[in-house]
Design an enzyme around this catalytic site. Structure first.
Site, PDB file in Angstrom:
ATOM      1  N   GLY A  13       4.339   0.414   8.625  1.00 44.21           N
ATOM      2  CA  GLY A  13       4.195  -0.446   9.707  1.00 44.21           C
ATOM      3  C   GLY A  13       5.584  -0.598  10.426  1.00 44.21           C
ATOM      4  O   GLY A  13       6.637  -0.710   9.752  1.00 44.21           O
ATOM      5  N   GLY A  64      -3.864  -7.621   3.033  1.00 41.38           N
ATOM      6  CA  GLY A  64      -4.985  -7.085   3.409  1.00 41.38           C
ATOM      7  C   GLY A  64      -5.776  -6.190   2.533  1.00 41.38           C
ATOM      8  O   GLY A  64      -7.074  -6.261   2.247  1.00 41.38           O
ATOM      9  N   ILE A  68      -4.315  -4.949  -0.750  1.00 42.11           N
ATOM     10  CA  ILE A  68      -4.149  -5.112  -2.257  1.00 42.11           C
ATOM     11  C   ILE A  68      -4.737  -6.327  -2.753  1.00 42.11           C
ATOM     12  O   ILE A  68      -5.236  -6.276  -4.032  1.00 42.11           O
ATOM     13  CB  ILE A  68      -2.556  -5.171  -2.473  1.00 42.11           C
ATOM     14  N   ASN A 123       8.563  -6.985  11.091  1.00 41.85           N
ATOM     15  CA  ASN A 123       7.398  -6.052  10.742  1.00 41.85           C
ATOM     16  C   ASN A 123       5.921  -6.547  11.429  1.00 41.85           C
ATOM     17  O   ASN A 123       5.837  -7.592  11.888  1.00 41.85           O
ATOM     18  CB  ASN A 123       7.216  -5.900   9.138  1.00 41.85           C
ATOM     19  N   PRO A 124       5.011  -5.684  11.171  1.00 38.64           N
ATOM     20  CA  PRO A 124       3.797  -5.968  12.123  1.00 38.64           C
ATOM     21  C   PRO A 124       3.098  -7.345  11.996  1.00 38.64           C
ATOM     22  O   PRO A 124       2.488  -7.866  12.859  1.00 38.64           O
ATOM     23  CB  PRO A 124       2.888  -4.567  11.978  1.00 38.64           C
ATOM     24  N   CYS A 125       3.077  -7.781  10.753  1.00 41.50           N
ATOM     25  CA  CYS A 125       2.248  -9.084  10.466  1.00 41.50           C
ATOM     26  C   CYS A 125       3.086 -10.239  10.653  1.00 41.50           C
ATOM     27  O   CYS A 125       2.922 -11.342  10.210  1.00 41.50           O
ATOM     28  CB  CYS A 125       1.409  -8.767   9.120  1.00 41.50           C
ATOM     29  N   GLY A 126       4.278  -9.899  10.671  1.00 37.45           N
ATOM     30  CA  GLY A 126       5.494 -11.164  11.115  1.00 37.45           C
ATOM     31  C   GLY A 126       6.133 -11.655   9.760  1.00 37.45           C
ATOM     32  O   GLY A 126       6.837 -12.529   9.917  1.00 37.45           O
ATOM     33  N   GLU A 127       5.857 -11.104   8.480  1.00 34.72           N
ATOM     34  CA  GLU A 127       6.203 -11.657   7.365  1.00 34.72           C
ATOM     35  C   GLU A 127       7.767 -11.339   7.092  1.00 34.72           C
ATOM     36  O   GLU A 127       8.430 -12.111   6.160  1.00 34.72           O
ATOM     37  CB  GLU A 127       5.543 -11.663   6.163  1.00 34.72           C
ATOM     38  N   SER A 140       0.858  -1.145   0.111  1.00 35.98           N
ATOM     39  CA  SER A 140      -0.058  -0.061  -0.037  1.00 35.98           C
ATOM     40  C   SER A 140       0.895   1.225  -0.013  1.00 35.98           C
ATOM     41  O   SER A 140       0.607   2.190  -0.826  1.00 35.98           O
ATOM     42  CB  SER A 140      -1.001   0.163   1.229  1.00 35.98           C
ATOM     43  N   GLY A 151       6.636  -0.768   3.001  1.00 38.26           N
ATOM     44  CA  GLY A 151       5.469  -0.903   4.238  1.00 38.26           C
ATOM     45  C   GLY A 151       5.906  -1.157   5.693  1.00 38.26           C
ATOM     46  O   GLY A 151       5.267  -1.353   6.411  1.00 38.26           O
ATOM     47  N   CYS A 152       7.257  -1.692   5.655  1.00 41.26           N
ATOM     48  CA  CYS A 152       7.576  -2.302   6.817  1.00 41.26           C
ATOM     49  C   CYS A 152       9.004  -1.796   7.145  1.00 41.26           C
ATOM     50  O   CYS A 152       9.964  -1.804   6.654  1.00 41.26           O
ATOM     51  CB  CYS A 152       7.740  -3.862   6.682  1.00 41.26           C
TER      52      CYS A 152
HETATM   53  P1  ADP Z   1      -1.279  -4.201   1.817  1.00 46.25           P
HETATM   54  O1  ADP Z   1      -2.339  -4.970   1.519  1.00 46.25           O
HETATM   55  O2  ADP Z   1      -2.019  -2.699   2.268  1.00 46.25           O
HETATM   56  O3  ADP Z   1      -0.030  -3.784   1.077  1.00 46.25           O
HETATM   57  P2  ADP Z   1      -0.576  -6.103   3.999  1.00 46.25           P
HETATM   58  O4  ADP Z   1      -1.910  -6.319   4.566  1.00 46.25           O
HETATM   59  O5  ADP Z   1       0.035  -6.921   2.878  1.00 46.25           O
HETATM   60  O6  ADP Z   1      -0.700  -4.775   3.297  1.00 46.25           O
HETATM   61  O7  ADP Z   1       0.471  -5.732   5.021  1.00 46.25           O
HETATM   62  C1  ADP Z   1       1.875  -5.646   4.875  1.00 46.25           C
HETATM   63  C2  ADP Z   1       2.750  -4.924   6.110  1.00 46.25           C
HETATM   64  O8  ADP Z   1       2.057  -3.701   5.775  1.00 46.25           O
HETATM   65  C3  ADP Z   1       2.188  -5.363   7.308  1.00 46.25           C
HETATM   66  O9  ADP Z   1       3.090  -6.678   7.633  1.00 46.25           O
HETATM   67  C4  ADP Z   1       2.740  -4.156   7.932  1.00 46.25           C
HETATM   68  O10 ADP Z   1       4.085  -4.263   8.087  1.00 46.25           O
HETATM   69  C5  ADP Z   1       2.314  -3.226   7.218  1.00 46.25           C
HETATM   70  N1  ADP Z   1       0.765  -2.672   7.368  1.00 46.25           N
HETATM   71  C6  ADP Z   1      -0.163  -3.335   7.245  1.00 46.25           C
HETATM   72  N2  ADP Z   1      -1.547  -2.761   7.651  1.00 46.25           N
HETATM   73  C7  ADP Z   1      -0.928  -1.671   8.173  1.00 46.25           C
HETATM   74  C8  ADP Z   1      -1.448  -0.372   8.894  1.00 46.25           C
HETATM   75  N3  ADP Z   1      -2.911  -0.367   9.015  1.00 46.25           N
HETATM   76  N4  ADP Z   1      -0.721   0.586   8.954  1.00 46.25           N
HETATM   77  C9  ADP Z   1       0.564   0.538   8.866  1.00 46.25           C
HETATM   78  N5  ADP Z   1       1.192  -0.490   8.263  1.00 46.25           N
HETATM   79  C10 ADP Z   1       0.479  -1.583   8.085  1.00 46.25           C
END
Ligand code: ADP
Length: 576
Positions: free
Chosen positions: A126, A428, A430, A279-283, A82, A97-98
């Site tokens: 994140g 989540g 994309i 990073n926040p979701c662990g990947e 995103s 993102g991370c």
């Molecule tokens: P997207 O689909 O929006 O690109 P993802 O759901 O694949 O994002 O999440 C990828 C990473 O982006 C997460 O592991 C986290 O590091 C970061 N991330 C996800 N949601 C958020 C959020 N609401 N704010 C900040 N960072 C986020």
């Protein structure tokens, strides 16, 4: 050049959901808040901006690559995370993102990192932190003669700051706090979200070692160690601690576990120090200051009849790796340390989304040996193509600066442009834009209501509707049942159709873990996945999932028992 607004024209063929997501999250607006680009123009903006990196390597090639990138994004075969879509070419140019940020046991370090965190949240990234080095609460503070407040108090501080920085409403900040299982405050940490409204911007993960996992099985004592002094302050029962963690995860979905030894066996740069946080979701396990920009291939776009078009997929992998490598160069970094760390290892995270839809289309039930084998082979190919693309870039542009210190150099002399190439993100947002199932998750339900921009969209899984219609099975009774239950369990449906549309809660947890492990095996970084458990699951099942995931070679594990949390932001279940 003025852009011609054409927001009513959906030249990409987006669904209503995708269009709503794009409009809400990604499209540029003028100072009055009016949308000033179409989805296609957004893709061109991102492609054009990222391709600028090309000119630095070879003059006047940016335009050509902008076209290639744009075609790839417009096809939605591949989408970056995103922040890249939101920020590329808009002036607030953090594209990754991370991030993982350092936390040393000093107020200077903590508040410097708090500042950087705010800057990153402002632009939608994140942040992850290991709180493991902070002295425990009630420990001595020499300078004041007082008692330390401990990691939990600082996690609360970061949570409050995150809530304050709301980044213009597009995306609220997301964090993960990791605490080593040896930390004296581990009990407090494990219970930190007992109140389900506590720490809403944080995911929590306990960093566990093999020694702890074995001690929990064998019922041996487990030392708690003060990180300031290195001394053992207490011995507790490993089994009892594991029981507490499992019980909390059963109750609230948190904490998750990070398997630190597994993570560090795959650390491409052990010389830099151990990996302690993600990073926040662990990947993506990262060192402090490192970042990773992610991008995911939408697998269903490569379906050709009863197979995946591997030639086209390989080609997309090649262009996507180049795109992600370029993102590192054109991204802004709020501090020099972040810029230096990103440039030194050039970690990128290419992954997949739409796995569940692809399996359903190919007639492979998610919870089957065939599906796991198919996915493992697929991921091994994507990894191979991804690594080949990184090697090609290395030949063209040079290896990543710390290459000589890395495991890549030790393993073979094959040059690499990126210390890490693959990672499986949750996707989540994309995945909604791509119009497919999230990451490697099974389908959560075959019908759902999405609330977007104040409107409710009721959807039935389009692939299911199409296949059922083609076979003359689509009836009001079946439609009603699916709308009511979200599952394809109607007795009029043939078994093969029911099996291939099996949903997350119908799948035995064992298969969730097996699929995660199969993907992990061929993924450089880690895999974002949640093991969904039915409401009736017990604590033993949670503990078994933890043990199974560790033994199967996963780098982390998260469970979510149905109904255990009222409002789930980051970790699935996917949006309803
Ligand atoms: P997207 O689909 O929006 O690109 P993802 O759901 O694949 O994002 O999440 C990828 C990473 O982006 C997460 O592991 C986290 O590091 C970061 N991330 C996800 N949601 C958020 C959020 N609401 N704010 C900040 N960072 C986020």
């Amino acid at each position: 050049m003025a852009r011609k607004p054409e927001t009513n024209i959906d030249e990409l063929g987006l669904s209503a959901t995708a269009l709503a997501v794009v409009t809400e999250r990604y499209l540029c607006r003028d100072s009055d808040g009016r949308v000033r680009e179409s989805p296609g123009q957004m893709m061109d903006r991102v492609a054009g901006f990222v391709a600028r990196a090309e000119d630095a390597y070879r003059a006047r090639t940016a335009d050509r690559w902008a076209e290639r990138f744009s075609a790839l994004l417009r096809s939605r075969e591949f989408l970056p995370n995103s922040p890249t879509l939101m920020n590329a070419g808009t002036g607030s140019g953090v594209l990754s993102g991370c991030f993982v940020l350092p936390l040393e046991d000093s107020l200077d370090s903590i508040f410097a990192t708090l500042h950087t965190t705010a800057l990153l949240h402002q632009v939608g990234a994140g942040t992850g932190f290991a709180f493991s080095h902070l002295r425990p609460h009630d420990d001595l503070v020499h300078s004041t003669g007082a008692h330390a407040s401990g990691p939990l108090s600082f996690i609360t501080l970061f949570d409050a700051a995150t809530q304050v920085v709301r980044l213009g409403g597009r995306r609220r900040g997301a964090n993960i706090a990791v605490l080593d299982v040896h930390h004296p405050d581990i009990q407090e940490f494990v219970h930190a979200k007992s109140d389900r409204t506590a720490l809403p911007t944080f995911n929590l993960s306990v960093g566990v070692t093999e020694e702890f996992m074995l001690a929990a099985t064998a019922d041996r004592p487990h030392p708690l160690i003060n990180p300031r002094t290195g001394r053992v302050v207490q011995e507790v029962s490993a089994r009892a601690l594991m029981e507490t963690i499992a019980a909390q995860a059963w109750r609230t979905g948190e904490p998750g576990l990070l398997f630190l030894d597994t993570i560090n066996r795959a650390n491409p740069l052990p010389e830099l120090g151990p990996l302690e946080a993600t990073n926040p979701c662990g990947e993506v396990p990262l060192r402090p200051y490192e970042s990773c920009n992610l991008g995911s291939l939408a697998l269903p776009r490569f379906l050709a009849g009863d197979h995946l078009d591997e030639q086209r997929l390989a080609q997309a992998v090649r262009v996507a790796v180049r795109f992600l490598d370029d993102v590192i160069d054109v991204s802004d970094y709020p501090t020099p340390e972040l810029a230096a760390a990103a440039g030194a290892t050039r970690k990128i995270g290419l992954g997949i989304m739409g796995l569940a839809e692809t399996l359903a289309a190919l007639g492979l039930p998610y919870d089957s040996e065939m599906a796991v084998r198919f996915t493992r082979r697929l991921m091994s190919r994507i990894a191979r193509w991804g690594h080949a693309a990184s090697r090609e870039l290395a030949a063209e542009r040079g290896v990543f600066p710390l290459f000589d210190h890395s495991r890549w150099a030790a393993a073979s002399s094959a040059p690499m442009r990126n210390a890490q190439v693959t990672s499986i993100a949750p996707t989540g947002t994309i995945a909604l834009l791509a119009g497919t199932s999230a990451g490697i998750e099974p389908m959560f339900a075959l019908s759902y209501t999405r609330h977007l921009l104040g409107r409710a969209f009721v959807q039935v899984e389009p692939l299911f509707e199409r296949l059922a219609t083609e076979r003359g099975l689509w009836s009001p009774a079946i439609a009603a049942e699916i709308a009511a239950t979200g599952t394809a369990t109607h007795p009029d449906l043939p078994v093969d159709l029911r099996r291939r549309f099996v949903t997350a809660l119908e799948i035995d947890p064992v298969w969730h873990v097996r699929m995660q492990a199969a993907v992990q095996r061929h993924t450089d970084a880690a895999v974002a996945k949640t093991v969904n458990l039915p409401e009736t699951a017990d604590i033993d099942q949670v503990r078994n999932v933890f043990q199974h995931a560790w033994r199967a070679g996963c780098k982390g594990i998260t469970v979510y028992r149905s109904g255990s949390r009222p409002d789930q932001v980051l970790r699935p279940p996917p949006p309803t």
